[in-house]
Design an enzyme around this catalytic site. Sequence first.
Site, PDB file in Angstrom:
ATOM      1  CD  GLU A 160      11.032 -31.942   1.341  1.00  0.00           C
ATOM      2  OE1 GLU A 160      10.934 -30.725   1.107  1.00  0.00           O
ATOM      3  OE2 GLU A 160      12.012 -32.432   1.926  1.00  0.00           O
ATOM      4  CD  GLU A 348      15.259 -34.405  -0.274  1.00  0.00           C
ATOM      5  OE1 GLU A 348      15.483 -33.439   0.495  1.00  0.00           O
ATOM      6  OE2 GLU A 348      14.552 -34.322  -1.286  1.00  0.00           O
TER       7      GLU A 348
END
Length: 442
Positions: A160, A348
């Site tokens: 991320e 995720e």
Amino acid sequence: MSFPKNFLWGAASAAYQIEGAYNEDGKVPGIWDALSAGHVKHGENGNIACDHYHRYKEDVALLKKLGVKAYRLSVSWPRVMSGPDTVNPKGLEFYSKLVDELKAAGIEPMVTIFHWNLPMWAHEKGGWYSEEISDDFANYVRVLSDALSDRVRYWFTVNEPASFVGNGYFTGMHAPFESLMQAQPAEMMTKLAALTKNVLLAHGKAVRVLRSRAKQSPQIGMALNGSVYLPQSESTADVEAARALTFPEQAFFPHFNWWADPAVLGRVPAVLQPFFTAEELKIACQPLDFFGFNCYNSSDYDEYTGPNPAVKPGMARTTMEWPITPDALYWASRFLTERYHLPVMVTENGMANIDFVMSDGAVHDPQRIDFVKRYLAGLQHAVDERIPVMGYLYWSIMDNFEWAEGYDKRFGLIYVDYQTQQRIPKDSFYWYADVIKNNGLS
């Protein structure tokens, strides 16, 4: 609802969020260790977290009980490298033992190389602004590859960047808690471009190291997050409108194409073009084996720039206040494969819920079960359309330190009593075990 036979059902975690042992066995401070005081709810920190550093065998036994095929862990850069060229043998040994424990349990270890806790020695040289950081990162990856690649096949270079750049350097919500929001536009763009370039160069150099040094053929990707928009209908016009919002021509750091276009397609958004040389872009763009993406909800209900008429009073949200949008996994999988022509992996997905030990001693979390059931139905839609989805990794295996939110937000399949470190599998743990056993929703 059946998934491919080789589908990678799994779960994920991050080093700083679960390990604890923040100053043991030669680990040096990271930015979350050193800088988070005053920035986390209730004055909490990750010094102890879930004590996974000492309890990893117990945790792997729970992963085995769950029946996962894969587990995405992250390595702590400040645990492994006490300086740019200085290896901490005890820190490296921990990950070697963890990988061995996973392999012995029949679980595929997947390693995220950077999940946010930058070493303070790197921060003090400028952090992700530093022109040296991509070479320092490459050195770190060499150490990991030489130590673990005989047993680790799956690698994620960074997790991320939209978050650790956006929240760490733009909004100041996360470590190192710096903010560009008040900077003049020209300065803001120059600094944001430098951060972006250095992250992408680090990624590209890491891929080169793994390709040249890994002891078995590596499977390499990133774990990216970005805005995903859902079409109002399946009409061509609505689908193209949602695609244009998901990958805007005037991209910014929260968008997938800000990061993935350079890394996968070898091109940068127009606003970044003045900041990249042809050679730098060549380094950043390396062949990847899959596209990992983290996805919790669509962006249709974002209110970052003001009121959003799509937001309805009382709409379903998690305790992170994120809207529940089950079709997000379908559309993200579809849009990403159509643009980047890579297999995708959900690295995720999950929800923070109000979880506590009830009077019968169990942790009942029907909302989480329903959440995952709905999102997996969206992912099944993608599989049915022959979109190449490799796997699904639930976030997270256990409750943990949720960055600036501290310990209030519980995402885990396993409840953690932070006072005693007792682990209690929640109802969702047993439900997900059944999903894995049946290779899909029964």
